[in-house]
Design an enzyme around this catalytic site. Sequence first.
Site, PDB file in Angstrom:
ATOM      1  N   ASP A  43     -10.845   2.841   4.322  1.00 38.81           N
ATOM      2  CA  ASP A  43     -11.167   1.409   4.251  1.00 38.81           C
ATOM      3  C   ASP A  43     -12.676   1.188   4.108  1.00 38.81           C
ATOM      4  OD1 ASP A  43      -9.103  -0.498   4.277  1.00 38.81           O
ATOM      5  OD2 ASP A  43      -8.695  -0.191   6.409  1.00 38.81           O
TER       6      ASP A  43
ATOM      7  N   GLN B 230      -4.468  -1.640   9.875  1.00 38.55           N
ATOM      8  CA  GLN B 230      -4.450  -2.949   9.222  1.00 38.55           C
ATOM      9  C   GLN B 230      -5.015  -4.022  10.155  1.00 38.55           C
ATOM     10  OE1 GLN B 230      -3.689  -3.318   6.045  1.00 38.55           O
ATOM     11  NE2 GLN B 230      -3.870  -5.522   5.962  1.00 38.55           N
TER      12      GLN B 230
ATOM     13  N   LYS C  77       0.841  -1.211   0.000  1.00 38.06           N
ATOM     14  CA  LYS C  77       0.000   0.000   0.000  1.00 38.06           C
ATOM     15  C   LYS C  77       0.870   1.253   0.000  1.00 38.06           C
ATOM     16  CE  LYS C  77      -3.811  -2.367   2.341  1.00 38.06           C
ATOM     17  NZ  LYS C  77      -4.584  -2.586   3.581  1.00 38.06           N
TER      18      LYS C  77
HETATM   19  N1  GUN Z   1      -6.845  -6.856   6.297  1.00 35.40           N
HETATM   20  C1  GUN Z   1      -7.187  -7.540   5.184  1.00 35.40           C
HETATM   21  N2  GUN Z   1      -7.725  -6.711   4.261  1.00 35.40           N
HETATM   22  C2  GUN Z   1      -7.720  -5.483   4.811  1.00 35.40           C
HETATM   23  C3  GUN Z   1      -8.154  -4.196   4.334  1.00 35.40           C
HETATM   24  O1  GUN Z   1      -8.673  -4.022   3.232  1.00 35.40           O
HETATM   25  N3  GUN Z   1      -7.970  -3.165   5.204  1.00 35.40           N
HETATM   26  C4  GUN Z   1      -7.422  -3.315   6.433  1.00 35.40           C
HETATM   27  N4  GUN Z   1      -7.303  -2.239   7.211  1.00 35.40           N
HETATM   28  N5  GUN Z   1      -7.036  -4.495   6.904  1.00 35.40           N
HETATM   29  C5  GUN Z   1      -7.170  -5.567   6.082  1.00 35.40           C
END
Ligand code: GUN
Length: 295
Positions: free
Chosen positions: A119, A96, A52
């Site tokens: 998100d 995350q 990311k």
């Molecule tokens: N863990 C797995 N997918 C995601 C996501 O799209 N966002 C976040 N914050 N954690 C994740």
Amino acid sequence: MNLLDGKLVSAKIKEDIKQEAAAFTAETGRKPHLVAILVGNDGGSETYVASKMRNCELVGFESTNIRYDVTISEAELIAKIQEINADPTIDGLIVQLPLPKHINPDTITEAIDYRKDVDGFHPINLGRMQRNLPCFIPATPYGILLMLDHYGIDTAGKKAVVVGRSNIVGSPMSILLARNTNPGNCTVTLTHSRTHNLQEEVLQGDIVVAAIGKKNFVTADMVKPGAIVIDVGINREDSPATKSGFKLYGDVDFEAVSQKASWITPVPGGVGLMTIVGLLKNTLEAAKGTIYGRS
Ligand code: GUN
């Protein structure tokens, strides 16, 4: 079989985002800014957050990765979130998941200002999504919609079967596919661990979205000939043969299912790359204030 090529589509959309980011920066004198908080040392999470951050740089965003030891308390984490909420130089914030057991993910999600919740996990964004109001859409389902849209796949009236009801993918995907939008307008079945006769349910799907996190769970005998198959799984297995030391497997048995499907996403090179695109698009919208304005 046609490939839904995440590499190709994500590269194209990222080029558009890069141009929009440059225009934003020219106008405002600053870059869109995403902050990602990572707690602990989960191998998958480390890889995703690094990707990311790398992609933010690629499209001309500023990115900050804040890391905490697994022992951080919920109160400390919330204090940091509140500080970021109040910081006008930060447009988007993600924490995350998964989090360590002593931290409640719902409490954390609700602590994030919904206007920075790129998100799309905050209940305000989820509620607005369900009502088809402007909002941040969770990155993975958003990426899948962008992929279907890119290939001009007509979803209206089709039967969609979503396998897995997670807050991150399955549940929002089922809502999005049922909305009166394009892509959308599907008749949706959301299946999960308590579903009876899963094979029969999945066999009904003109569109199948597999999001359960089990390697090769969806087999050829579960898929209707001509179905569109979206594989959300990223299952890591140790492999001494690869440079990274692991190999990725989807939730779909690609070898066999690709013989029956009309369209299918590969793993890697499919949905994972589109998730990043969804997140970047949300971050750009947060910076521009197109959804909730800017204070
Ligand atoms: N863990 C797995 N997918 C995601 C996501 O799209 N966002 C976040 N914050 N954690 C994740």
